[in-house]
Scaffold this motif. Structure first.
Motif, PDB file in Angstrom:
ATOM      1  N   THR A  69       0.847  -1.187   0.000  1.00  0.00           N
ATOM      2  CA  THR A  69       0.000   0.000   0.000  1.00  0.00           C
ATOM      3  C   THR A  69       0.880   1.232   0.000  1.00  0.00           C
ATOM      4  O   THR A  69       2.100   1.152   0.245  1.00  0.00           O
ATOM      5  N   SER A  70       0.282   2.353  -0.265  1.00  0.00           N
ATOM      6  CA  SER A  70       0.984   3.637  -0.162  1.00  0.00           C
ATOM      7  C   SER A  70       0.419   4.394   1.030  1.00  0.00           C
ATOM      8  O   SER A  70      -0.772   4.296   1.338  1.00  0.00           O
ATOM      9  N   ALA A  71       1.272   5.149   1.680  1.00  0.00           N
ATOM     10  CA  ALA A  71       0.873   5.844   2.909  1.00  0.00           C
ATOM     11  C   ALA A  71       1.403   7.262   2.888  1.00  0.00           C
ATOM     12  O   ALA A  71       2.441   7.560   2.285  1.00  0.00           O
ATOM     13  N   SER A  72       0.694   8.142   3.567  1.00  0.00           N
ATOM     14  CA  SER A  72       1.120   9.530   3.717  1.00  0.00           C
ATOM     15  C   SER A  72       0.591  10.046   5.043  1.00  0.00           C
ATOM     16  O   SER A  72      -0.376   9.518   5.596  1.00  0.00           O
ATOM     17  N   LEU A  73       1.266  11.058   5.533  1.00  0.00           N
ATOM     18  CA  LEU A  73       0.804  11.683   6.767  1.00  0.00           C
ATOM     19  C   LEU A  73      -0.460  12.496   6.497  1.00  0.00           C
ATOM     20  O   LEU A  73      -0.683  12.986   5.402  1.00  0.00           O
ATOM     21  N   GLN A  74      -1.252  12.614   7.484  1.00  0.00           N
ATOM     22  CA  GLN A  74      -2.487  13.409   7.365  1.00  0.00           C
ATOM     23  C   GLN A  74      -2.392  14.610   8.305  1.00  0.00           C
ATOM     24  O   GLN A  74      -2.148  14.431   9.515  1.00  0.00           O
ATOM     25  N   PRO A  75      -2.527  15.831   7.815  1.00  0.00           N
ATOM     26  CA  PRO A  75      -2.800  16.146   6.407  1.00  0.00           C
ATOM     27  C   PRO A  75      -1.508  16.302   5.618  1.00  0.00           C
ATOM     28  O   PRO A  75      -0.517  16.788   6.137  1.00  0.00           O
ATOM     29  N   GLY A  76      -1.528  15.998   4.348  1.00  0.00           N
ATOM     30  CA  GLY A  76      -0.367  16.149   3.472  1.00  0.00           C
ATOM     31  C   GLY A  76       0.777  15.276   3.909  1.00  0.00           C
ATOM     32  O   GLY A  76       0.618  14.304   4.625  1.00  0.00           O
ATOM     33  N   GLY A  77       1.948  15.625   3.469  1.00  0.00           N
ATOM     34  CA  GLY A  77       3.138  14.919   3.862  1.00  0.00           C
ATOM     35  C   GLY A  77       3.696  14.061   2.742  1.00  0.00           C
ATOM     36  O   GLY A  77       3.071  13.848   1.714  1.00  0.00           O
ATOM     37  N   LEU A 102      25.235  23.613   6.289  1.00  0.00           N
ATOM     38  CA  LEU A 102      23.930  23.321   6.880  1.00  0.00           C
ATOM     39  C   LEU A 102      23.330  24.591   7.480  1.00  0.00           C
ATOM     40  O   LEU A 102      23.067  24.660   8.692  1.00  0.00           O
ATOM     41  N   PRO A 103      23.080  25.621   6.660  1.00  0.00           N
ATOM     42  CA  PRO A 103      22.552  26.866   7.233  1.00  0.00           C
ATOM     43  C   PRO A 103      21.110  26.758   7.703  1.00  0.00           C
ATOM     44  O   PRO A 103      20.695  27.502   8.586  1.00  0.00           O
ATOM     45  N   ALA A 104      20.328  25.861   7.105  1.00  0.00           N
ATOM     46  CA  ALA A 104      18.906  25.749   7.453  1.00  0.00           C
ATOM     47  C   ALA A 104      18.732  24.787   8.616  1.00  0.00           C
ATOM     48  O   ALA A 104      19.147  23.632   8.542  1.00  0.00           O
ATOM     49  N   ALA A 105      18.117  25.254   9.684  1.00  0.00           N
ATOM     50  CA  ALA A 105      17.848  24.394  10.833  1.00  0.00           C
ATOM     51  C   ALA A 105      16.551  23.626  10.678  1.00  0.00           C
ATOM     52  O   ALA A 105      16.376  22.571  11.288  1.00  0.00           O
ATOM     53  N   LEU A 106      15.610  24.142   9.863  1.00  0.00           N
ATOM     54  CA  LEU A 106      14.302  23.516   9.705  1.00  0.00           C
ATOM     55  C   LEU A 106      13.959  23.423   8.222  1.00  0.00           C
ATOM     56  O   LEU A 106      14.435  24.213   7.400  1.00  0.00           O
ATOM     57  N   THR A 107      13.122  22.453   7.911  1.00  0.00           N
ATOM     58  CA  THR A 107      12.568  22.289   6.569  1.00  0.00           C
ATOM     59  C   THR A 107      11.055  22.195   6.695  1.00  0.00           C
ATOM     60  O   THR A 107      10.548  21.453   7.548  1.00  0.00           O
ATOM     61  N   ALA A 108      10.358  22.950   5.855  1.00  0.00           N
ATOM     62  CA  ALA A 108       8.893  22.986   5.928  1.00  0.00           C
ATOM     63  C   ALA A 108       8.312  22.600   4.574  1.00  0.00           C
ATOM     64  O   ALA A 108       8.847  22.970   3.528  1.00  0.00           O
ATOM     65  N   ARG A 109       7.196  21.869   4.624  1.00  0.00           N
ATOM     66  CA  ARG A 109       6.474  21.531   3.397  1.00  0.00           C
ATOM     67  C   ARG A 109       5.018  21.253   3.742  1.00  0.00           C
ATOM     68  O   ARG A 109       4.688  20.922   4.886  1.00  0.00           O
ATOM     69  N   SER A 110       4.175  21.375   2.742  1.00  0.00           N
ATOM     70  CA  SER A 110       2.749  21.133   2.953  1.00  0.00           C
ATOM     71  C   SER A 110       2.103  20.806   1.613  1.00  0.00           C
ATOM     72  O   SER A 110       2.416  21.429   0.588  1.00  0.00           O
ATOM     73  N   ASP A 111       1.202  19.826   1.626  1.00  0.00           N
ATOM     74  CA  ASP A 111       0.427  19.481   0.445  1.00  0.00           C
ATOM     75  C   ASP A 111      -0.966  20.102   0.470  1.00  0.00           C
ATOM     76  O   ASP A 111      -1.730  19.949  -0.489  1.00  0.00           O
ATOM     77  N   SER A 112      -1.299  20.771   1.562  1.00  0.00           N
ATOM     78  CA  SER A 112      -2.659  21.316   1.691  1.00  0.00           C
ATOM     79  C   SER A 112      -2.697  22.832   1.651  1.00  0.00           C
ATOM     80  O   SER A 112      -3.745  23.418   1.384  1.00  0.00           O
ATOM     81  N   LEU A 170       1.326  29.734   1.942  1.00  0.00           N
ATOM     82  CA  LEU A 170       2.498  29.238   2.655  1.00  0.00           C
ATOM     83  C   LEU A 170       3.596  30.289   2.692  1.00  0.00           C
ATOM     84  O   LEU A 170       4.245  30.493   3.731  1.00  0.00           O
ATOM     85  N   HIS A 171       3.814  30.981   1.577  1.00  0.00           N
ATOM     86  CA  HIS A 171       4.840  32.020   1.538  1.00  0.00           C
ATOM     87  C   HIS A 171       4.522  33.153   2.514  1.00  0.00           C
ATOM     88  O   HIS A 171       5.404  33.651   3.215  1.00  0.00           O
ATOM     89  N   GLN A 172       3.254  33.543   2.597  1.00  0.00           N
ATOM     90  CA  GLN A 172       2.864  34.605   3.521  1.00  0.00           C
ATOM     91  C   GLN A 172       3.058  34.170   4.973  1.00  0.00           C
ATOM     92  O   GLN A 172       3.494  34.962   5.818  1.00  0.00           O
ATOM     93  N   LEU A 173       2.739  32.912   5.262  1.00  0.00           N
ATOM     94  CA  LEU A 173       2.900  32.416   6.629  1.00  0.00           C
ATOM     95  C   LEU A 173       4.362  32.453   7.051  1.00  0.00           C
ATOM     96  O   LEU A 173       4.699  32.909   8.159  1.00  0.00           O
TER      97      LEU A 173
END
Length: 778
Positions: A90-98, A458-468, A474-477
């Motif tokens: 099966t295929s799986a993804s986090l809810q929501p998005g991911g 490694l300048p970035a401490a965090l990585t953000a993504r969203s499918d929803s 997202l850019h404004q947030l």
């Protein structure tokens, strides 16, 4: 033989404390080497550790749903089995998005005894708690990392009407998850598996076979194919494949700790050899007496060789027995490492090799020293007279004329009056100090990854993504958060000419806001079609900074100008990085399908100074109502955290070896200066001044060793760390020198310890009777 045996007995009675110290020192070195080897095996081969602790399966057979997979348990070569399990793809993804991933769900109502998953986070499945309305699932750690999943998250699985809650994450010794290549493993209760609406083509069975002899792996696979039929087997994986994948992720740790281990072995070897040589030099008068009463040179050599080999055998046996009995009882990581090492293949012969190596080395060092003992003339000479009979060098006379304290002047002359002997003592003391400096260099480099990751790519401490969330929302947030700067990014897999594998083509930042890559050669990419590349990619293409490289993405060509080399820790350095605008617009050819995504796949979040990653992550998750997935960027220092604990243990072992060598140096210095007591007192030196002469001589030798050891250690640590960075694809420029204050502290502590260790023996020697000193002239 009888005379030699009687002399040996008399020698042991007269020098019983020294004999005991030699045996205990040899035992301590043996214990240190055995425990260090266990720690190396424990830390550098986590796959083997998991395989051993979980009683892993050597072969995993994946079959059609109707195959009689359980019949493989009857094969003669099979010792135990895990399963067979009913499975569903099966295929799986986090809810929501991911992120999405392909899973092989295995139905089981209890944790398997063979190939038992080791729970790393959360818990195992509980039929009472995970069979209700909210069903539970346990994920393999490799697929959990890829999906950004953790205990408590909800998963959406194709073919299931309800969400599944992640109750645990487990480590296994199977082939790890790789997107598009091998599915991730997950475990659910049989009732949960039965609720799947997957078709028959997605169902199957999986069985793990633990063999009596791992060498029979290929033969067992052939027998399984013959017994079940080739049409019934869908996939086969072996322990060799899993180990090969896991080893690729731990080369840095293995090489680093392996280098420390070899260095500690060298330091221990030099310390033992120096102690034996010094001990034989201290008994030259006894050897002369033996020659005078009729002992041949061969008898003297064999007598000393047998005596010190006996010491070595006793010490090695005591050390091996102590490690075997008490090693597993030690608390913490050392005890666990020893217990696991005893179950690893090759443990027995490796223990014998280490113990035998200690005996062989001590025997070799004793042979050389005993050969020198055999050449001692039967009539002793007054060596002290020869030493003090000449005029002092001009430097010594000038120093005395400048009113430099006589103790310091005579101590300096005493320390380096015999250049060969002094150089050997300095070299033996410098080796452990060199290795301690290398360990400090590795520690400082790890601290650089943790405290200043922007300097190592490694300048970035965090990585953000969203499918929803929409791209504008997202850019404004992210733009509304004053404690961070967000850089949009996307990654695609590209093919390069002449290579069958793929590389990573990454777009980060934009033309107006370029991403802060850690460029160590050339310059950053600014214009169109410009990019920076990791060392791994440059090595793969045999390219250099300034070259143009061509690659294809989904059949669409990209031609990029490599204007710089950056430190790249991802994908073995096989990464080309440009800005997102170039990634979108840099393709050539009309009518080709789009090769890059039209919207960013993720955002790298570079935090401003003082911002806490955990607080920023929680604030973003709350502001997006859970629709934004934020996780910390992977840092190699997290995987190498075990190096700190092992480095502390190795530094402790090296300190003990250094103290043993220091004791040898002090003993030799006190013995040599005892022969000069008559001359020193004749020129008017008081016992306190004589004590100062001996202490200063030892301190000068230690100071020379500390300066040489720390200086060379800095250079060696820089070279080794950058060499590893280059071979691993990260590139040079990651090494960090220890702070000057730390190096000065190491030098000062070494000199102070040397002076303190020499003070008491020197004071005793300075107050000896003149008759005793005269007897020592021979």
């Amino acid at each position: 033989m009888r005379a030699a045996a009687r002399w040996t007995q008399a020698h042991l009675r007269a020098h019983r404390p020294a004999a005991v110290l030699i045996v205990l020192a040899t035992a301590g070195i043996t214990i240190s080497l055995l425990l260090a080897t266990a720690l190396f095996a424990y830390a550098t081969d986590p796959w083997q550790r998991v395989f051993t602790q979980s009683s892993g399966a050597h072969v995993w057979i994946h079959t059609q749903a109707g195959a009689a997979a359980g019949s493989l348990a009857d094969l003669d070569e099979v010792r135990a089995t895990s399963g067979p399990f009913r499975t569903v793809r099966t295929s799986a993804s986090l809810q929501p998005g991911g992120a999405k991933a392909t899973l092989e769900l295995r139905g089981t109502d209890r944790r398997p005894a063979t190939a038992a998953p080791r729970v790393a986070a959360g818990r195992w499945l509980d039929p009472a708690a995970d069979a209700g309305a909210t069903k539970g699932i346990v994920l393999d750690s490799s697929v959990a990392r890829a999906m950004w999943a953790k205990p408590g998250d909800s998963l959406v699985l194709s073919g299931f009407r309800t969400h599944l809650r992640v109750v645990g994450v487990a480590d296994t010794a199977e082939v790890s998850f790789r997107a598009g290549e091998s599915p991730g493993v997950a475990w659910v209760l049989p009732g949960t598996l039965a609720a799947s609406t997957a078709g028959q083509d997605q169902r199957g069975r999986t069985i793990g076979l633990r063999l009596a002899d791992p060498a029979d792996t290929d033969y067992v696979v052939q027998r399984a194919v013959t017994q079940l039929g080739a049409d019934q087997i869908t996939d086969v994986s072996t322990w060799r494949q899993a180990r090969a994948e896991a080893e690729g992720d731990n080369q840095l740790l293995g090489r680093l700790l392996g280098g420390f281990g070899l260095g500690a072995l060298l330091a221990a070897a030099l310390a033992v050899g120096g102690a034996i040589s010094t001990r034989i030099r201290g008994h030259l008068r006894d050897i002369s007496i033996l020659k005078a009463i009729g002992f041949t040179p061969g008898q003297v050599v064999r007598m000393f060789l047998a005596l010190h080999l006996l010491f070595a055998l006793l010490g090695v046996a005591l050390g091996a027995l102590g490690t075997q009995v008490l090693g597993g009882l030690m608390p913490g990581r050392i005890g666990e490492a020893r217990a696991v090492w005893q179950q690893l293949p090759g443990h027995t012969w490796l223990s014998f090799v280490i113990s035998g190596g200690v005996v062989v080395f001590i025997g070799s060092a004793t042979c050389l020293a005993a050969w020198r003992a055999g050449r001692v003339p039967p009539v002793p000479v007054a060596r002290a007279a020869a030493v003090t009979g000449g005029r002092g060098p001009g430097l010594t006379r000038r120093a005395l004329g400048l009113r430099v304290p006589p103790a310091l002047v005579l101590g300096w002359r005493s320390a380096f009056h015999h250049p060969l002997r002094s150089s050997a003592a300095v070299a033996r003391l410098a080796v452990p100090l060199l290795l301690i400096t290398v360990a400090l260099g590795a520690w400082t480099t790890l601290d650089r990854f943790s405290s200043h990751p922007e300097h190592v790519g490694l300048p970035a401490a965090l990585t953000a993504r969203s499918d929803s969330l929409g791209d504008r929302e997202l850019h404004q947030l992210l733009a509304s958060r004053p404690q961070l700067t967000a850089y949009p990014g996307a990654e695609v897999q590209a093919l390069v000419p002449g290579q069958t594998g793929t590389i990573t083509l990454r777009g980060l930042g934009t033309d107006t806001r370029p991403y802060p890559f850690a460029v160590v050669e050339g310059r950053a990419a600014h214009g169109p079609d410009e990019a920076v590349a990791g060392q791994g990619l440059l090595d793969l293409l045999d390219a250099h900074v300034g070259d143009w490289v061509r690659m294809t993405v989904a059949g669409r060509p990209y031609v990029l100008h490599i204007v710089g080399r950056n430190i790249e820790t991802a994908d073995g350095g096989r990464v080309v990085s440009t800005n997102l605008d170039t990634l979108r617009d840099g393709a050539t050819g009309d009518g080709a399908p789009p090769a890059a995504p039209s919207h960013p796949d993720f955002y790298n979040l570079v935090l401003h100074h003082g911002a806490d990653p955990g607080a920023v992550r929680d604030a973003l998750t709350k502001a997006s109502a859970g629709r934004l997935e934020v996780r910390e960027a992977p840092n190699p220092a997290d995987q190498l955290s075990v190096v700190r604990a092992v480095a502390v243990g190795l530094i402790a072992v090296l300190i003990l070896i250094g103290l043993a060598e220091l004791a040898t140096t002090v003993g030799a210095g006190v013995r040599d200066r005892s022969r000069d007591l008559l001359a020193l007192r004749a020129v008017g030196l008081t016992p306190r001044q004589i004590t100062a002469v001996i202490v200063s001589a030892t301190s000068f030798v230690t100071l020379a060793a500390a300066l040489a050891g720390t200086g060379l250690g800095v250079l060696v640590s820089q070279w080794l760390i950058n060499l590893q960075g280059s071979t691993s694809g990260w590139g040079t420029g990651i090494a960090q020198r220890p702070a000057v204050a730390v190096l000065l502290l190491v030098i000062a502590v070494a000199v102070v310890i040397a002076g303190a260790a020499a003070a008491l023996p020197a004071a005793r020697a300075a107050r000896r009777r003149l008759a005793d000193s005269a007897a020592d002239l021979l």
